[in-house]
Design a protein around this motif. Sequence first.
Motif, mmCIF file in Angstrom:
data_model
loop_
_atom_site.group_PDB
_atom_site.id
_atom_site.type_symbol
_atom_site.label_atom_id
_atom_site.label_comp_id
_atom_site.label_asym_id
_atom_site.label_seq_id
_atom_site.Cartn_x
_atom_site.Cartn_y
_atom_site.Cartn_z
ATOM 1 N N ILE A 1 0.870 -1.124 0.013
ATOM 2 C CA ILE A 1 0.043 -0.047 -0.002
ATOM 3 C C ILE A 1 0.933 1.082 0.035
ATOM 4 C CG2 ILE A 1 -1.878 1.321 1.087
ATOM 5 C CD1 ILE A 1 -2.403 -1.500 2.680
ATOM 6 N N GLU B 1 0.792 5.725 -0.867
ATOM 7 C CA GLU B 1 0.008 6.999 -0.697
ATOM 8 C C GLU B 1 0.132 7.528 -2.730
ATOM 9 O OE1 GLU B 1 -0.306 9.976 2.438
ATOM 10 O OE2 GLU B 1 1.063 10.957 1.180
ATOM 11 N N VAL B 2 -0.910 7.545 -2.799
ATOM 12 C CA VAL B 2 -1.069 8.093 -4.352
ATOM 13 C C VAL B 2 -1.152 9.891 -4.268
ATOM 14 C CG1 VAL B 2 -2.712 8.292 -6.456
ATOM 15 C CG2 VAL B 2 -1.647 6.168 -5.409
ATOM 16 N N ILE C 1 -5.665 9.140 -1.211
ATOM 17 C CA ILE C 1 -5.893 8.215 -2.142
ATOM 18 C C ILE C 1 -4.686 7.191 -1.849
ATOM 19 C CG2 ILE C 1 -6.106 7.371 -4.401
ATOM 20 C CD1 ILE C 1 -7.073 10.110 -5.052
ATOM 21 N N THR D 1 -2.883 3.326 -2.915
ATOM 22 C CA THR D 1 -2.928 2.118 -3.828
ATOM 23 C C THR D 1 -2.432 0.926 -3.290
ATOM 24 O OG1 THR D 1 -2.593 1.644 -6.173
ATOM 25 C CG2 THR D 1 -0.940 2.571 -5.084
ATOM 26 N N GLY D 2 -2.946 -0.251 -3.810
ATOM 27 C CA GLY D 2 -2.222 -1.468 -3.204
ATOM 28 C C GLY D 2 -2.966 -2.558 -3.829
ATOM 29 N N MET D 3 -2.633 -3.856 -3.417
ATOM 30 C CA MET D 3 -3.265 -4.864 -4.018
ATOM 31 C C MET D 3 -4.030 -5.644 -2.966
ATOM 32 S SD MET D 3 -2.284 -5.054 -7.262
ATOM 33 C CE MET D 3 -2.979 -6.662 -7.467
ATOM 34 N N ARG E 1 -6.098 -4.467 -7.954
ATOM 35 C CA ARG E 1 -5.420 -3.436 -7.373
ATOM 36 C C ARG E 1 -6.573 -2.482 -7.074
ATOM 37 N NH1 ARG E 1 -1.149 -1.072 -7.037
ATOM 38 N NH2 ARG E 1 0.109 -2.444 -8.001
ATOM 39 N N ASN F 1 -7.305 1.542 -6.019
ATOM 40 C CA ASN F 1 -6.937 3.156 -5.799
ATOM 41 C C ASN F 1 -8.372 3.794 -4.922
ATOM 42 O OD1 ASN F 1 -4.382 4.205 -7.429
ATOM 43 N ND2 ASN F 1 -5.308 2.752 -8.436
ATOM 44 N N GLN F 2 -8.086 3.971 -3.706
ATOM 45 C CA GLN F 2 -9.228 4.195 -2.867
ATOM 46 C C GLN F 2 -8.644 5.276 -1.867
ATOM 47 O OE1 GLN F 2 -12.596 3.098 -2.595
ATOM 48 N NE2 GLN F 2 -12.489 4.725 -1.058
ATOM 49 N N HIS G 1 -12.916 1.228 -4.569
ATOM 50 C CA HIS G 1 -12.787 1.295 -5.939
ATOM 51 C C HIS G 1 -11.552 0.392 -6.407
ATOM 52 C CE1 HIS G 1 -14.601 5.122 -6.704
ATOM 53 N NE2 HIS G 1 -14.724 5.346 -5.276
ATOM 54 N N SER H 1 -9.221 -0.783 -9.451
ATOM 55 C CA SER H 1 -8.992 -0.176 -10.863
ATOM 56 C C SER H 1 -8.332 -1.300 -11.913
ATOM 57 C CB SER H 1 -7.962 0.786 -10.728
ATOM 58 O OG SER H 1 -6.859 0.473 -9.960
ATOM 59 N N GLU H 2 -7.725 -2.255 -11.306
ATOM 60 C CA GLU H 2 -7.166 -3.253 -12.270
ATOM 61 C C GLU H 2 -7.051 -4.691 -11.714
ATOM 62 O OE1 GLU H 2 -4.082 -1.679 -15.065
ATOM 63 O OE2 GLU H 2 -3.844 -0.052 -13.626
ATOM 64 N N ARG I 1 6.847 9.094 -7.021
ATOM 65 C CA ARG I 1 5.924 9.829 -5.833
ATOM 66 C C ARG I 1 5.245 8.381 -5.181
ATOM 67 N NH1 ARG I 1 1.315 14.348 -6.485
ATOM 68 N NH2 ARG I 1 -0.423 12.783 -6.750
ATOM 69 N N SER I 2 4.859 7.440 -5.930
ATOM 70 C CA SER I 2 4.250 5.970 -5.111
ATOM 71 C C SER I 2 4.642 4.839 -6.261
ATOM 72 C CB SER I 2 2.885 6.060 -4.871
ATOM 73 O OG SER I 2 2.168 6.023 -6.305
ATOM 74 N N SER J 1 3.931 0.537 -6.241
ATOM 75 C CA SER J 1 3.345 -0.629 -5.850
ATOM 76 C C SER J 1 3.140 -1.728 -6.825
ATOM 77 C CB SER J 1 1.849 -0.161 -5.431
ATOM 78 O OG SER J 1 1.172 -1.322 -4.768
ATOM 79 N N GLN K 1 1.509 -7.281 -11.514
ATOM 80 C CA GLN K 1 0.822 -6.161 -11.815
ATOM 81 C C GLN K 1 1.446 -4.995 -11.146
ATOM 82 O OE1 GLN K 1 -1.393 -3.604 -10.602
ATOM 83 N NE2 GLN K 1 -1.926 -3.039 -12.663
ATOM 84 N N GLN L 1 1.741 -0.467 -10.425
ATOM 85 C CA GLN L 1 1.281 0.857 -10.613
ATOM 86 C C GLN L 1 2.411 1.893 -9.727
ATOM 87 O OE1 GLN L 1 -2.918 2.362 -9.930
ATOM 88 N NE2 GLN L 1 -1.926 3.866 -8.659
ATOM 89 N N SER M 1 3.139 6.102 -9.475
ATOM 90 C CA SER M 1 2.731 7.496 -9.919
ATOM 91 C C SER M 1 4.263 8.305 -9.643
ATOM 92 C CB SER M 1 2.009 8.092 -8.996
ATOM 93 O OG SER M 1 2.256 8.289 -7.649
ATOM 94 N N MET N 1 -4.472 5.757 -14.342
ATOM 95 C CA MET N 1 -5.352 5.116 -13.634
ATOM 96 C C MET N 1 -5.565 5.214 -12.132
ATOM 97 S SD MET N 1 -6.812 2.960 -15.690
ATOM 98 C CE MET N 1 -7.824 1.815 -14.895
ATOM 99 N N ALA N 2 -4.481 5.806 -11.629
ATOM 100 C CA ALA N 2 -4.502 6.154 -10.147
ATOM 101 C C ALA N 2 -5.471 6.992 -9.787
ATOM 102 C CB ALA N 2 -3.154 6.596 -9.845
ATOM 103 N N SER O 1 -8.346 7.405 -11.610
ATOM 104 C CA SER O 1 -9.346 7.372 -12.602
ATOM 105 C C SER O 1 -10.825 7.404 -11.810
ATOM 106 C CB SER O 1 -9.311 5.987 -13.206
ATOM 107 O OG SER O 1 -9.310 4.846 -12.180
ATOM 108 N N ASN O 2 -11.085 7.129 -10.735
ATOM 109 C CA ASN O 2 -12.181 7.447 -9.997
ATOM 110 C C ASN O 2 -12.574 8.772 -9.326
ATOM 111 O OD1 ASN O 2 -10.949 7.529 -7.701
ATOM 112 N ND2 ASN O 2 -10.941 5.070 -7.437
#
Lengths: 466, 486
Positions: A385, A387-388, A394, A396-398, A419, A421-422, A459, A461-462, B391-392, B394, B401, B403, B405, B481-482, B484-485
Amino acid sequence: MSPREKQHALKGDGGGAVALRAERQLHQIGATVLRLAKERGVPETEVHIDEHIQALTRFANNTIHQHVAEQGLVVSIRTAADGRTARVTTNRVDEDSLRAAIDDCLSLASHQPKDSRLLAMLGKQKYRLVRRFHAGTAALTAEERARAVKHACQFAEKHGQIAAGIFSSGQSQSVLVNSRGLSAAYRHTNATFSITMQQGSATSWAKANSGDVHQFDPLELTKIAGEKASRAENPVELEPGQYTVILEPAAVLDLVGFLFYDFAATAVADKRSCLSGRLGKAIFGKNITITDDAYHGHQLGAPFDGEGMPRERVVLVDRGVVKNLVYSRRSAKRAGTKPTGHGFPLPNEYGEAPLNLVVEGGTTSVEEMVASTNRGLLVTRLWYIREVDPYEKIMTGMTRDGLFLIEKGKMGRAARNFRFNQSVLEMLRNVERLGPARRATGEEAFEMVVPPMKISNFHFSEVTKF
Amino acid sequence: MWDYCGHSLEVARRRGATYADVRVMHQRQRDLTTKSGRVGTLGQSESIGLGIRVVANGAWGFASTDQLTREGVAGCAAQAVAIARSSALAKKENVQMVPEGTYVDSWQGPCVKDPFEIPLETQVELLLAADSAMHKVKGVTLSETDMQFRKIDTWFASSSGSKIHQRRVISGCGIVATSFKGDAIQKRSYPNSFGGQHVLAGYELIESMELLRHATRVGEEAVALHSAAQCPEKAGTLILGGSQLGLQIHESIGHPIELDRVLGQEANFAGTSFLTLDKLHNLRYASPIVNVVADARIAHGAGLGTFAYDDEGVPAQCIDVIKDGEFHGYLSSRETAHLVGLARSGGTMRTESWNRLPMIRMTNVSILPGEWTLDNLIADTDDAIMMDTNRSWSIDDRRYQFQFSTEIAWEIKGGKKGRMLKNPSYSGITTEFWNSCDAITNADNWVLWGTPNCGKGQPMQVMGTGHGASPARFRNVKMGMAFSNQ
């Protein structure tokens, strides 16, 4: 030589448990540093003495592959004079080494600009007594951990599964003294059992952590992970999107854990907290109440902070409203309020943080959450996890080690990992139900007391390949 | 130190160990930080101790101690043997190790200017000057700087007769400006995020980074990001800056090739790897222009993964990881090498400290430079997004998979660098991503980046790894995608 000192001197024999030094021996080291500093004419001196004994049995492929033990004692000295302070840490405790450390500290401190906001060291304080040292945990031997691991591996083999994990145990103590008469001491034990069970390409996981090794049963955790792994083969690939999720406590912990520094008054003053401009506002759901409580029965940790300030219980979020921050002495003075006993050892640029978070739970069991869900996902654990976006929080993580589809109130097939993004802020507005809070342990955040949660509109995302 | 090493090995032998190796390590560290014009952290630490790893009853045991006396190290060795015997309760087969030579040697990494001998005022003044230059930029709400220095002496001895002393000096520094405005926090860093650049060098690294020269730009970019357009959500061409590509290598090549992960030994924590043994010499990992090595030799550069011998006494080597796009080799140890048909360890066992067990770690896992100049690469690109500075990050626990940023991005339109974009991100599947690489810039753009914060193992060990990289181009990558919501 006292029995405890004798036991310490015999450490190593048999690979079994060993003992911490007597607390007074740590106080003696502290007194020596204060005396040496006084001889050097140092106006103010603070000494942290931390000792730990830790051992860990690590297994994979149904066998022990790493098995380690360590012990160490560290002395950390801070001097302060004329608005200048610095810290020097050493694990050499002879007088010459301690004298050299004091000299290094004075030298470091002298080569910096004067800080007009540096506070005088804290005087004598009173602390609440916390009992977190369990003799049974301290006495656990390498052989006892190895036997428990053997039983877990035998269970895995019997069920055609592969076990990997750890069984660790340890003890630690800290003494903090300063030249203004402050004296604080704390000791605790700790134990952790964590297991990943693999069946074919499927995996699942269970983990427990406590100050008392008798509060969990390694074989029971093995069975939980094994049962879940047996249901996790041939996962279905679902479309990414918004799902109702039931987060087990470890998943809640690892997400909510990323909020902890946002409650630091220094982070808010630095405008790097997601709570900047949001104090006093209802930014979470009404069913969210979060406290920092070092005295909670399921917590570990000292009743004092890095300067020796007694820790206070602080209500951070009350029914969704951000009520309070935590303060070090310095940030409290700047804000015109009282310190809460959450400061880090000085000097530092981060100030303070709540380290004993308790998220208030509810009464809905995970089974009842599942039964109430028409379509959703049960999440065992989250992974990697990061921080985006720091202001919307927000993350991200799995998902990992057990993601299960719920349909019409029943647990169904496993699903391929997603994945996410929440926003954690949004997530804590979408909590539909809460289970009983318990001490949870994961891999991304330190241990906390949190409940399982049923959350809408999470959420994803992938999707990945397994 | 050699006496403690020898005595502990002898005690282990007498207690029944059939193999043992021991490390005495003396680690010194200095940390300096500033925040918004004031000194933050100002500290120095020192740690010395001994750790011994033994095989007894065919199983491993490890113990460590800070009691550097003959009695203390003897007790530690006895404890390690006793632990090994208890490990044997749950063993399936005896520990096997591939042969390795015996070495008696002393080596010191490059260090022109000992950072511990540089006056502290010089170091603090530089950081405060860079801090001030960032903070003067209107809109910067937080300015931070840091320097870190480490000096590590290791005395290694084994029951096979090796005696090796190594000294490594590591220096690092970085600056970061943060701007809070409205409902957003934006940040820019130099020379890299999360602590800056770290290499095997002395104070000469700090001088070469020219922190002060970059400070105002860093502040201005942090503020300008608030007015920049949002990075779009689309599939398209991506150009990655060197430091970000270094981290991409770390996560999606460096970790998957660790043989302990592949063999399931990290299944409970760091995870496993999609690179199962059947994929060795049998996987198109990347496009044919991609060549990746794991090189611990000083000839590769003075990176965080540079040494003369690893922590089980194996000389530094260069391993072909990806050759012309094909998967070619894992990171291995003396215990795992034979499982992939190797007669010798790849020399990648490293330990964080005297109280930790050596484990397979990245050395310098680097992509070799291509032929393009950066200007020519941009001129050759019609429509792309160029992203820089992490910046991030994961990635899933089998390293498929990911991602990432970054702090900043720019549009590339018609072969020219255009407007700035904020909140950039990209994501994908490891092998698909690397197979989409169609251009790598040349050696003039290649930097051996340091990643000082790689966590692995239980108990957790933090290790520094090196990643040589130059900006490169990737086609048809999913971006945005990060957010996207939102």
